[in-house]
Design a protein around this motif. Structure first.
Motif, PDB file in Angstrom:
ATOM      1  N   ILE A 301       0.837  -1.204   0.000  1.00 14.94           N
ATOM      2  CA  ILE A 301       0.000   0.000   0.000  1.00 14.94           C
ATOM      3  C   ILE A 301       0.870   1.253   0.000  1.00 14.94           C
ATOM      4  O   ILE A 301       0.626   2.207  -0.737  1.00 14.94           O
ATOM      5  N   ARG A 302       1.920   1.228   0.809  1.00 17.58           N
ATOM      6  CA  ARG A 302       2.806   2.405   0.856  1.00 17.58           C
ATOM      7  C   ARG A 302       3.502   2.619  -0.487  1.00 17.58           C
ATOM      8  O   ARG A 302       3.692   3.745  -0.927  1.00 17.58           O
ATOM      9  N   GLU A 305       0.989   4.107  -2.827  1.00 13.40           N
ATOM     10  CA  GLU A 305       0.795   5.502  -2.400  1.00 13.40           C
ATOM     11  C   GLU A 305       1.942   6.378  -2.922  1.00 13.40           C
ATOM     12  O   GLU A 305       1.750   7.542  -3.256  1.00 13.40           O
ATOM     13  N   ASP A 306       3.139   5.800  -2.994  1.00 11.69           N
ATOM     14  CA  ASP A 306       4.314   6.580  -3.427  1.00 11.69           C
ATOM     15  C   ASP A 306       4.350   6.829  -4.932  1.00 11.69           C
ATOM     16  O   ASP A 306       5.198   7.600  -5.403  1.00 11.69           O
ATOM     17  N   ARG A 308       3.397   8.798  -7.804  1.00 12.13           N
ATOM     18  CA  ARG A 308       2.895  10.176  -7.781  1.00 12.13           C
ATOM     19  C   ARG A 308       2.725  10.756  -9.177  1.00 12.13           C
ATOM     20  O   ARG A 308       3.424  10.375 -10.108  1.00 12.13           O
ATOM     21  N   PRO A 314      -0.989  11.558  -5.190  1.00  7.59           N
ATOM     22  CA  PRO A 314      -0.950  10.113  -5.458  1.00  7.59           C
ATOM     23  C   PRO A 314      -1.504   9.831  -6.854  1.00  7.59           C
ATOM     24  O   PRO A 314      -2.543  10.379  -7.226  1.00  7.59           O
ATOM     25  N   ARG A 318      -7.684   6.884  -5.205  1.00  2.00           N
ATOM     26  CA  ARG A 318      -8.442   6.069  -4.248  1.00  2.00           C
ATOM     27  C   ARG A 318      -7.942   4.622  -4.294  1.00  2.00           C
ATOM     28  O   ARG A 318      -8.037   3.965  -5.329  1.00  2.00           O
ATOM     29  N   LEU A 319      -7.466   4.174  -3.164  1.00  3.78           N
ATOM     30  CA  LEU A 319      -6.972   2.805  -3.069  1.00  3.78           C
ATOM     31  C   LEU A 319      -7.822   2.055  -2.050  1.00  3.78           C
ATOM     32  O   LEU A 319      -8.047   2.539  -0.940  1.00  3.78           O
ATOM     33  N   CYS A 340      -1.505   6.837   4.695  1.00  2.00           N
ATOM     34  CA  CYS A 340      -1.585   6.971   3.233  1.00  2.00           C
ATOM     35  C   CYS A 340      -2.858   7.698   2.834  1.00  2.00           C
ATOM     36  O   CYS A 340      -3.959   7.184   3.052  1.00  2.00           O
ATOM     37  N   GLU A 341      -2.696   8.865   2.192  1.00  2.00           N
ATOM     38  CA  GLU A 341      -3.882   9.647   1.842  1.00  2.00           C
ATOM     39  C   GLU A 341      -4.709   8.973   0.753  1.00  2.00           C
ATOM     40  O   GLU A 341      -5.906   9.221   0.632  1.00  2.00           O
ATOM     41  N   SER A 342      -4.097   8.092  -0.045  1.00  2.00           N
ATOM     42  CA  SER A 342      -4.871   7.468  -1.120  1.00  2.00           C
ATOM     43  C   SER A 342      -5.790   6.358  -0.597  1.00  2.00           C
ATOM     44  O   SER A 342      -6.769   6.015  -1.239  1.00  2.00           O
ATOM     45  N   VAL A 343      -5.480   5.805   0.561  1.00  2.00           N
ATOM     46  CA  VAL A 343      -6.297   4.688   1.071  1.00  2.00           C
ATOM     47  C   VAL A 343      -7.646   5.224   1.550  1.00  2.00           C
ATOM     48  O   VAL A 343      -7.712   6.134   2.377  1.00  2.00           O
TER      49      VAL A 343
END
Ligand code: 5AD
Ligand code: SF4
Length: 542
Positions: A301-302, A305-306, A308, A314, A318-319, A340-343
């Motif tokens: 997940i990280r 998220e990385d 970009r 991201p 949305r993940l 993680c802001e995308s999760v």
């Protein structure tokens, strides 16, 4: 909110037909070299196919891969089952009802075959499990070819379709048409990577994509057929998954859902590598999975998220991931959710029962105490996170008091959404050695009681969103409803606009009115109406 297995749910293993959002056009792949076009056989010689998908997101993802292979082999998609020359049925076996849907269609399929002797029918998915072939032929007499889920990449080869289409090259067990791999007797991870690499996955949506990360299940939940139909856990290589995520981001996908029967097990079967040396020796105490030097879901997940965009956001906004087994939900994963802001702020955490003795009989490994401890940590780390679950009522030996513990759990947790089902014995599973002793009428009553309670809780949870502004990823234009059918009448000022719907990050279904060009966009909506199963609102600034 609560529902029985209805279309639109986002969980593994259920008996529904996909109602995907905007369907990307599936165009047959042309030959790699244009000069070869004149040597291609008439496309009419290749069957027009239709894939009928039942069940979970994993099945939907698998069907996208199969459709892609058929398109790459030169086949065209038929608009419906009735006019297809090749029908692929991707089955679900989670409950008897799901299997009966397909068994009950054998007569219709036989009639179609009588009218079109060239029609071929393939059955795959979780209903195909060894050692069961004779029984399968009895239950599905109209079917010509059975493929286990792990044999799906062989579809094109087994139908002899690759040889109808020149030029063909065989590389080991892998068949290629032009430069495109269309069939392979390989491990699923390998065939998936090839399908992604050659761009042949026929994704059903241009907005949200499925991304399988682990196949199979090593758990031994006593009621569950999945370990028998899908085999042991096999994680896809970390870099393959990242490559697929990159491809999806480049193609403009806004939302990606990582898929697996138990995504929390991801990585335990991969080879250790120095770059993952920092991953703890053992994750959450569940199975004490040895993750030393191996990636886990948190790491994955990280890494996603990385990825970009050039302006630093991201690449995948949305993940999501399903499904998480509560026993393997690690602190590392909870930290990743928080960081993680995308999760997305939604977690599906199947509990199955609110009673420890029932959980023990189900082989679920955790207690309610453990489940609630994990939940408290998640809610502390991600305030406001939406939680959904799966519950089985009427499992073997479930007393009235034990059922009431499930009801009490609903009040304690206050789920946003519950997918509930009555226990359905599955042949060959360990639970068939227990007595299925809750009468059908009691199972029905318990299910209805539970649904009614959760309906109230779901409504209350949704009412908390009234007046708030939320981000909605619009994914569908819905057919107009007859006048007066809806609880929120259309604003006359927006006459001519369409009924749209989409999901919030917390996975709430939101209806709104707007221009169809908004499909695929993330818009801000102010919530004006809350029902138990959906919200309705108006575009902000519209
Ligand atoms: N009977 C009823 N429900 C089942 N599920 C799995 N197996 C069965 C069964 N034999 C439910 C579980 C699981 C969901 C996907 O399906 O709740 O989480
Ligand atoms: Fe079935 Fe349990 Fe595996 Fe889920 S975790 S697929 S319920 S065996």
């Amino acid at each position: 909110m609560i529902q029985t297995r209805t279309p639109g749910r986002e969980l593994p293993m259920l008996d529904l037909i996909a109602t995907g959002p905007a369907v990307a056009s599936r165009v047959p792949a042309g030959p790699a070299d244009e000069r070869l076009t004149e040597y291609l056989p008439e496309t009419r010689a290749l069957p027009r196919f239709h894939v009928w998908t039942l069940g979970c997101q994993m099945n939907r993802s698998d069907s996208e891969e199969m459709a892609g292979r058929l398109l790459a082999a030169g086949c065209e998609e038929a608009p419906s089952l009735d006019v297809a020359e090749l029908i692929v049925i991707n089955t679900c076996a989670i409950r008897e009802g799901a299997e009966q849907k397909v068994i009950g269609r054998q007569g219709q399929l036989a009639r179609l075959k009588a009218a079109n002797p060239g029609l071929r029918i393939v059955l795959t998915g979780c209903s195909v499990r060894e050692p069961d072939r004779a029984g399968l032929r009895r239950r599905y007499p109209a079917v010509d070819l059975f493929l286990r889920p792990d044999e799906e990449p062989e579809l094109v080869d087994r139908l002899g379709l690759a040889s109808a289409h020149a030029p063909i090259g065989a590389v080991g067990a892998t068949t290629t048409v032009g430069r495109t791999v269309v069939g392979a007797a390989d491990r699923l991870a390998g065939t998936r990577a090839q399908a992604v690499g050659s761009g042949t996955v026929a994704r059903g949506s241009a907005i949200s994509a499925w991304l399988p990360i682990i196949y199979g299940c090593d758990k031994t939940c006593t009621y569950c057929i999945v370990p028998f139909s899908r085999g042991p856990e096999r994680s896809r290589p970390f870099d393959d998954i990242l490559d697929e995520a990159r491809t999806l981001a480049a193609a403009g996908y806004r939302e990606v859902t990582l898929l697996g029967q138990n995504v929390n097990s991801y990585g335990h079967d991969l080879a250790p590598e120095p770059r993952f040396a920092h991953v703890a020796g053992a994750r959450w105490a569940g199975r004490q999975l040895d993750l030393a030097g191996r990636p886990d879901l948190a790491e994955l997940i990280r890494a996603i998220e990385d990825l970009r965009t050039s302006d630093g956001r991201p690449a995948i906004g949305r993940l999501r991931f399903v499904t998480s087994h509560p026993w393997d939900l690690s602190d590392r994963l909870i930290s990743a959710l928080a960081d993680c802001e995308s999760v997305c702020e939604h977690l599906h955490l199947p509990v199955q029962s609110g009673s420890d003795p029932v959980l023990r009989r189900m082989g679920r490994q955790y207690t309610i105490g453990h489940y609630l401890e994990r939940l408290a940590r998640i809610r502390e780390a991600v305030p406001g996170i939406a939680i959904s679950t799966d519950i089985i009522v009427g499992f073997c030996g479930e007393t009235e008091a034990q059922f009431e513990e499930s009801l009490a759990l609903l009040e304690t947790v206050r789920y946003d959404q519950v997918f509930a089902a009555a226990y359905s014995p599955r042949p060959g599973t360990p639970a068939t050695r227990l007595a299925d002793d809750v009468p059908a009428a009691d199972k029905r009553r318990r299910l209805n009681t539970l649904l009614a309670i959760q309906e109230r809780i779901g409504l209350e949870r949704n009412q908390a969103w009234l007046g708030r502004e939320v981000e909605v990823l619009v994914d569908a234009v819905n057919a107009p409803r007859p006048h007066g059918h809806e609880d929120g009448a259309l604003d006359p000022a927006s006459a001519g606009a369409s009924r749209l719907s989409g999901r919030t990050r917390s996975n709430k279904l939101v209806h709104l009115t707007g221009d169809p060009s908004l499909v695929g966009q993330a818009v801000t909506v102010q919530i004006a109406h809350a029902g138990p199963y959906a919200l309705r609102g108006a575009l902000v600034g519209a």
